[in-house]
Design a protein around this motif. Sequence first.
Motif, mmCIF file in Angstrom:
data_model
loop_
_atom_site.group_PDB
_atom_site.id
_atom_site.type_symbol
_atom_site.label_atom_id
_atom_site.label_comp_id
_atom_site.label_asym_id
_atom_site.label_seq_id
_atom_site.Cartn_x
_atom_site.Cartn_y
_atom_site.Cartn_z
ATOM 1 N N ILE A 1 51.350 -24.746 -53.217
ATOM 2 C CA ILE A 1 50.524 -23.973 -54.149
ATOM 3 C C ILE A 1 49.983 -24.873 -55.253
ATOM 4 C CG2 ILE A 1 50.548 -22.081 -55.821
ATOM 5 C CD1 ILE A 1 52.741 -20.774 -54.068
ATOM 6 N N LEU A 2 50.832 -25.710 -55.842
ATOM 7 C CA LEU A 2 50.390 -26.577 -56.924
ATOM 8 C C LEU A 2 49.353 -27.594 -56.454
ATOM 9 C CD1 LEU A 2 53.674 -27.325 -58.943
ATOM 10 C CD2 LEU A 2 52.092 -25.399 -59.116
ATOM 11 N N ALA A 3 49.390 -27.947 -55.165
ATOM 12 C CA ALA A 3 48.423 -28.921 -54.631
ATOM 13 C C ALA A 3 46.991 -28.406 -54.679
ATOM 14 C CB ALA A 3 48.801 -29.289 -53.198
ATOM 15 N N ARG A 4 46.818 -27.099 -54.902
ATOM 16 C CA ARG A 4 45.464 -26.538 -54.998
ATOM 17 C C ARG A 4 44.789 -26.904 -56.316
ATOM 18 N NH1 ARG A 4 47.801 -20.591 -53.632
ATOM 19 N NH2 ARG A 4 48.543 -21.014 -51.511
ATOM 20 N N TRP A 5 45.570 -27.306 -57.301
ATOM 21 C CA TRP A 5 44.983 -27.611 -58.610
ATOM 22 C C TRP A 5 44.041 -28.796 -58.462
ATOM 23 C CZ3 TRP A 5 47.266 -30.412 -63.374
ATOM 24 C CH2 TRP A 5 46.553 -30.042 -64.511
ATOM 25 N N ALA B 1 48.282 -23.690 -67.022
ATOM 26 C CA ALA B 1 48.895 -22.365 -67.065
ATOM 27 C C ALA B 1 47.958 -21.311 -66.493
ATOM 28 C CB ALA B 1 49.276 -22.023 -68.503
ATOM 29 N N ALA B 2 46.649 -21.451 -66.775
ATOM 30 C CA ALA B 2 45.688 -20.502 -66.229
ATOM 31 C C ALA B 2 45.608 -20.626 -64.704
ATOM 32 C CB ALA B 2 44.315 -20.746 -66.850
ATOM 33 N N PHE B 3 45.671 -21.849 -64.214
ATOM 34 C CA PHE B 3 45.692 -22.054 -62.766
ATOM 35 C C PHE B 3 46.901 -21.357 -62.140
ATOM 36 C CE2 PHE B 3 47.961 -24.622 -59.600
ATOM 37 C CZ PHE B 3 47.125 -24.479 -58.511
ATOM 38 N N LEU B 4 48.076 -21.545 -62.729
ATOM 39 C CA LEU B 4 49.279 -20.906 -62.194
ATOM 40 C C LEU B 4 49.132 -19.390 -62.165
ATOM 41 C CD1 LEU B 4 52.092 -22.973 -63.981
ATOM 42 C CD2 LEU B 4 51.259 -23.246 -61.643
ATOM 43 N N ALA B 5 48.609 -18.834 -63.236
ATOM 44 C CA ALA B 5 48.474 -17.384 -63.328
ATOM 45 C C ALA B 5 47.510 -16.828 -62.291
ATOM 46 C CB ALA B 5 48.019 -16.989 -64.730
ATOM 47 N N ASP C 1 50.025 -16.035 -54.672
ATOM 48 C CA ASP C 1 51.265 -16.199 -53.911
ATOM 49 C C ASP C 1 52.321 -16.985 -54.668
ATOM 50 O OD1 ASP C 1 49.644 -18.419 -53.762
ATOM 51 O OD2 ASP C 1 50.086 -18.879 -51.667
ATOM 52 N N LEU C 2 52.131 -17.189 -55.959
ATOM 53 C CA LEU C 2 53.127 -17.888 -56.774
ATOM 54 C C LEU C 2 54.077 -16.850 -57.358
ATOM 55 C CD1 LEU C 2 53.780 -20.810 -57.874
ATOM 56 C CD2 LEU C 2 52.661 -20.065 -59.982
ATOM 57 N N GLY C 3 55.298 -16.849 -56.851
ATOM 58 C CA GLY C 3 56.287 -15.883 -57.323
ATOM 59 C C GLY C 3 56.662 -16.117 -58.775
ATOM 60 N N THR C 4 57.305 -15.140 -59.366
ATOM 61 C CA THR C 4 57.625 -15.211 -60.795
ATOM 62 C C THR C 4 58.635 -16.298 -61.128
ATOM 63 O OG1 THR C 4 59.327 -13.505 -60.512
ATOM 64 C CG2 THR C 4 57.107 -12.766 -61.116
ATOM 65 N N LYS C 5 59.443 -16.720 -60.152
ATOM 66 C CA LYS C 5 60.446 -17.765 -60.403
ATOM 67 C C LYS C 5 59.910 -19.165 -60.080
ATOM 68 C CE LYS C 5 63.532 -14.469 -61.034
ATOM 69 N NZ LYS C 5 63.988 -14.110 -62.396
ATOM 70 N N MET C 6 58.695 -19.243 -59.538
ATOM 71 C CA MET C 6 58.193 -20.523 -59.037
ATOM 72 C C MET C 6 57.533 -21.431 -60.077
ATOM 73 S SD MET C 6 56.521 -19.504 -55.356
ATOM 74 C CE MET C 6 57.521 -18.951 -53.969
ATOM 75 N N PRO D 1 53.600 -20.952 -73.766
ATOM 76 C CA PRO D 1 52.640 -22.011 -73.456
ATOM 77 C C PRO D 1 53.360 -23.339 -73.220
ATOM 78 C CG PRO D 1 51.995 -20.790 -75.423
ATOM 79 C CD PRO D 1 53.388 -20.375 -75.098
ATOM 80 N N TYR D 2 52.749 -24.186 -72.387
ATOM 81 C CA TYR D 2 53.302 -25.524 -72.191
ATOM 82 C C TYR D 2 53.058 -26.355 -73.454
ATOM 83 C CZ TYR D 2 54.066 -24.840 -67.188
ATOM 84 O OH TYR D 2 54.529 -24.396 -65.976
#
Length: 564
Positions: free
Chosen positions: A436-440, A478-482, A486-491, A535-536
């Motif tokens: 999922i993170l590789a999509r950034w 953070a906006a990308f993650l949100a 398919d990114l679960g809440t613990k991921m 926020p990060y």
Amino acid sequence: MTATTRAGADTVAELIRRRWGDHRTGLRDEHHTLSHHRAAAAAAARAALLVDLMPPRPGGEPHLGLLLDNTPEYPLWLGAAALAGAAVAGINPTRRGAELARDITHTACRVLVTQRAHLPLLDGLPLPGVRLLVTDTEAYRDLLAPYADARPGDAALGPVGPGTRYLLTFTSGSTGAPKAALRSQGAVASAGAALARAFATGPDDTHYVCMPMFHGNAVIADWAPALAAGAGIALRARFSASRFLSDVRRFDATYFTYVGRAVQYLLATPPGPHDRDHRLRLGFGTEAGAVDAARFRERFGVPLVEGYGSSEGGASVQRTPDTPPGAIGRAAHGDDLAVVDPGTLRECPPARFSPAGRLLNADEAIGELVNRGGTGTFEGYWRNPGAEEARRRGGWYWTGDLFYRDASGFLYFAGRTDDRLRVDSENLAAAMIEAILARWDRAAGVAVYAVPDPVAGDQVMAAVALHPGAAFDPAAFAAFLAAQPDLGTKMPPRFVRVAPALPLTATNKIHRVALRRASFLCDDPVWWRPGPGAPYEPLTEPARAALRAEYARHGRDPGGHPGG
């Protein structure tokens, strides 16, 4: 491509013998070109020398080590060992000191073939009884000269058959000393023939070998199928992203193997108008990820076929035309693969997905992939009965890899067993978060791994290498993650390490052990969320000190050694 025209062979030695009299181009690098016939003759000469160097003696194993880059000497000595009935231990040139000496002595190498560039690695190492051959020297050429007229089959240490020990391939060694997996001539010949059939490789093809040949990827998935099909072989001494396209054009290459990080390196090179000017038809490998595979095909016009095969040979997954996106495929013929909970030994329930493709039941669906039909083609480890028994426990073959299976039986890779994270009592797989993170679009490379939680379980940490000129923007990340359905809440990662480059093993895989060891105490900039959903912000030295104090209060260690 031209389909293979000859039936399979029982041994690698037979495949070498078949090249005698074939005067087509067989083996090349940027400095040398040999026909198939000359390569077979050169292997025969080395086999005859090897027989003279390793006379039978009590306790003397017919083992030689190869401490070489991907020069023509490497496949020539692979051929020589096959003809002579000897076994090859591929020695990793990134190992040092006592670890390097241990690899050579543990595998009982009586002969070590190397090159001048690697001689400093051997200075002062205790290698009793090991005969050293240095390929790029006059003494080596003089040693070979008397055997110039040897023919394949002239010299052998004993009978050569399918069960003759052939390869001692070291595993990664991520937990303890590397284990040397055994492969026989029959197993390697069979694997090569199977891949040649699967990809319709034939005599008109050229396999580009750019992954290191001390690893099974290059030997079993690239060199062996070329040998089985009578295809040409082109070598790059060490993988080079900048020289990849010029090589495949120069050698007219049609096939190559890869690991995921190598694909990321290739995608990071500047695009050009001639990116599709080549004959390359296929890449076969592992861990590229769906995003990078799609980018690779769009840019270079080359499909990447993801495969899975245990390094030790005990389980294999084959891709079929109906394999859904993200899946590896189904169990190979003859394998009875299951995804099992190691604690209960029960098969995990099928995966359930949201409409957006998010795995909804990861905690129960992810388990270890096992071969319940037995140990497959696993032939054991060299002098490591404990590790061998762990692989064979209960009459099953345990891969050490995490998978999940959908309702149609397709298997999805979820990481290594030591890459599982336990966050708030929920099991997560690092590989799924990485995909999922590789999509950034700012990320050139991503690695996800566990760091200890101060109280119990784990927290998610990610190391990110950015594209040239990109900067880490915490709000954008953070906006990308949100936005990822398919990114679960613990991921989402609590800690993000922004690294100039991800640490790699010698096989161009991400060095997760080094990342876990460094934790958030590394020298690279680290961003973190002080609380869930916060926020990060930069992880400052006072914040690090406060975190370490929190770990100490609970008697836990965050790990971490500055510099990774």
